[in-house]
Design a protein around this motif. Sequence first.
Motif, short mmCIF file in Angstrom:
data_model
loop_
_atom_site.label_atom_id
_atom_site.label_comp_id
_atom_site.label_asym_id
_atom_site.label_seq_id
_atom_site.Cartn_x
_atom_site.Cartn_y
_atom_site.Cartn_z
N LYS A 148 -19.51 43.11 28.67
CA LYS A 148 -18.11 43.07 29.11
C LYS A 148 -17.66 41.66 29.48
O LYS A 148 -16.50 41.43 29.78
CB LYS A 148 -17.94 43.97 30.36
N THR A 149 -18.63 40.71 29.49
CA THR A 149 -18.36 39.35 29.93
C THR A 149 -18.67 38.36 28.82
O THR A 149 -19.71 38.48 28.16
CB THR A 149 -19.23 39.00 31.16
N ALA A 150 -17.78 37.38 28.61
CA ALA A 150 -18.01 36.36 27.58
C ALA A 150 -17.82 34.97 28.15
O ALA A 150 -17.07 34.77 29.12
CB ALA A 150 -17.07 36.57 26.40
N ILE A 151 -18.51 34.00 27.55
CA ILE A 151 -18.41 32.60 27.95
C ILE A 151 -18.17 31.76 26.70
O ILE A 151 -18.85 31.94 25.69
CB ILE A 151 -19.71 32.08 28.61
N ILE A 152 -17.21 30.83 26.78
CA ILE A 152 -17.06 29.83 25.73
C ILE A 152 -17.74 28.57 26.26
O ILE A 152 -17.29 27.95 27.22
CB ILE A 152 -15.58 29.57 25.38
N LEU A 153 -18.88 28.22 25.63
CA LEU A 153 -19.70 27.12 26.11
C LEU A 153 -19.16 25.79 25.59
O LEU A 153 -19.64 25.26 24.60
CB LEU A 153 -21.15 27.30 25.66
N GLY A 154 -18.15 25.26 26.27
CA GLY A 154 -17.61 23.97 25.90
C GLY A 154 -18.51 22.85 26.40
O GLY A 154 -19.61 23.08 26.91
N THR A 155 -18.03 21.62 26.26
CA THR A 155 -18.78 20.45 26.70
C THR A 155 -19.15 20.60 28.17
O THR A 155 -18.32 20.93 29.00
CB THR A 155 -17.93 19.18 26.51
N LEU A 189 -21.56 22.72 29.26
CA LEU A 189 -22.20 24.00 29.57
C LEU A 189 -23.24 24.42 28.54
O LEU A 189 -23.72 25.54 28.58
CB LEU A 189 -21.15 25.11 29.71
N GLY A 190 -23.55 23.53 27.61
CA GLY A 190 -24.52 23.87 26.57
C GLY A 190 -25.87 24.30 27.11
O GLY A 190 -26.56 25.14 26.54
N GLU A 191 -26.25 23.70 28.25
CA GLU A 191 -27.55 23.98 28.86
C GLU A 191 -27.69 25.44 29.31
O GLU A 191 -28.80 25.95 29.45
CB GLU A 191 -27.73 23.05 30.06
N LEU A 192 -26.56 26.10 29.52
CA LEU A 192 -26.59 27.49 29.98
C LEU A 192 -27.35 28.39 29.00
O LEU A 192 -27.94 29.40 29.40
CB LEU A 192 -25.16 28.01 30.16
N GLU A 240 -19.02 17.16 16.39
CA GLU A 240 -20.36 16.80 16.85
C GLU A 240 -20.57 17.29 18.28
O GLU A 240 -19.71 17.13 19.14
CB GLU A 240 -20.51 15.27 16.81
N GLY A 241 -21.70 17.93 18.53
CA GLY A 241 -21.98 18.44 19.87
C GLY A 241 -21.56 19.89 20.04
O GLY A 241 -21.80 20.48 21.08
N HIS A 242 -20.90 20.46 19.03
CA HIS A 242 -20.48 21.87 19.10
C HIS A 242 -21.27 22.67 18.07
O HIS A 242 -21.00 22.58 16.87
CB HIS A 242 -18.97 22.01 18.85
N SER A 243 -22.26 23.43 18.52
CA SER A 243 -23.01 24.30 17.61
C SER A 243 -22.10 25.43 17.18
O SER A 243 -21.00 25.59 17.70
CB SER A 243 -24.23 24.87 18.32
N GLY A 244 -22.58 26.25 16.26
CA GLY A 244 -21.74 27.34 15.80
C GLY A 244 -22.46 28.66 15.73
O GLY A 244 -22.94 29.05 14.67
N LYS A 245 -22.56 29.35 16.87
CA LYS A 245 -23.16 30.68 16.85
C LYS A 245 -22.73 31.51 18.05
O LYS A 245 -22.40 30.98 19.12
CB LYS A 245 -24.69 30.60 16.77
N LEU A 246 -22.75 32.82 17.84
CA LEU A 246 -22.54 33.77 18.93
C LEU A 246 -23.91 34.14 19.48
O LEU A 246 -24.85 34.37 18.70
CB LEU A 246 -21.85 35.04 18.44
N ARG A 265 -25.34 41.14 31.38
CA ARG A 265 -25.41 40.97 29.93
C ARG A 265 -24.15 40.23 29.51
O ARG A 265 -23.04 40.58 29.94
CB ARG A 265 -25.53 42.33 29.25
N ILE A 266 -24.31 39.20 28.68
CA ILE A 266 -23.16 38.38 28.31
C ILE A 266 -23.12 38.12 26.80
O ILE A 266 -24.11 38.27 26.09
CB ILE A 266 -23.16 37.02 29.04
N MET A 267 -21.92 37.69 26.37
CA MET A 267 -21.72 37.16 25.02
C MET A 267 -21.32 35.71 25.21
O MET A 267 -20.45 35.41 26.02
CB MET A 267 -20.61 37.95 24.32
N ALA A 268 -21.96 34.78 24.50
CA ALA A 268 -21.63 33.36 24.62
C ALA A 268 -21.24 32.80 23.26
O ALA A 268 -21.88 33.08 22.24
CB ALA A 268 -22.82 32.58 25.19
N MET A 269 -20.18 32.02 23.26
CA MET A 269 -19.74 31.29 22.07
C MET A 269 -20.27 29.88 22.19
O MET A 269 -19.82 29.12 23.04
CB MET A 269 -18.22 31.24 22.04
N GLN A 270 -21.24 29.52 21.36
CA GLN A 270 -21.77 28.16 21.38
C GLN A 270 -21.07 27.38 20.27
O GLN A 270 -21.43 27.41 19.12
CB GLN A 270 -23.29 28.16 21.16
#
Length: 272
Positions: free
Chosen positions: A21-28, A30-33, A57-63, A72-77
Amino acid sequence: MLEKIKETAEYIKAHVSNIPKTAIILGTGLGELVNHITDKQEIPYQEIPNFPISTVEGHSGKLIFGQLGNKRIMAMQGRFHFYEGYSMQQVTFPVRVMKALGINTLFVSNAAGGMNPEFKIGDIMIITDHINLFPEHPLRGKNYEELGPRFPEMSEAYSHRLIADAKKVAEENNIRVVEGVYVGTQGPTFETPAEYRYFHRIGGDAVGMSTVPEVIVARHGGMEVFGVSVITDLGVEGIVEKVSHEEVQKAAALAQPKMTLIMKELINKFKE
């Protein structure tokens, strides 16, 4: 658009058994999360129907789906930016898919230039509000009532409840945080000294090239939002510094442990 959202959501549901039910957009910053997420399942963007591909550069591309502490979370890397040439519909498409999957709380992070003279490089700014200066609006065009109202209410774009919780987490862990208004601009140029002065005079404390479109679409869909910026450079009158993407990434990396701790504890603390 509705068909594409449905197709993408169905693809993800077919590959992930337990949608959070919770999502995070891992911007600059927060990648370490990602390193704190256990029981991980990753889906590269290129495998997801209708998903754009991040080119920065620095932005990976995966859910990423998994466990962060007790949630339980969903993260946008890796996120998508208007300056990359995507339409606003493409930039915000993942947020539409999140809503279709049943996500009701969104956490976002970014790197930003600070205009507030009280700010220092490396500060973590809790976003209390934003000013939208993008030349295109993500809700322009036909409105689909299934996605949200024609004229969404934006008096609490960033959740007061989550802001209060984040400040408590920071205090408990002796982490300096500041609060402020985020100005969203198109980019990709960093700001001129005159632009920094202008953004500060109209009420901004920090400026960046993301986040605002995603937050607008999340609020349009009724999601609760929390946002945080890491101040990676300063545009304070009299001390405007030269800045590069590499320097921004370096400053963000130094702030990552604090950002990660705040976000992890906040996500574990709040009630869904």
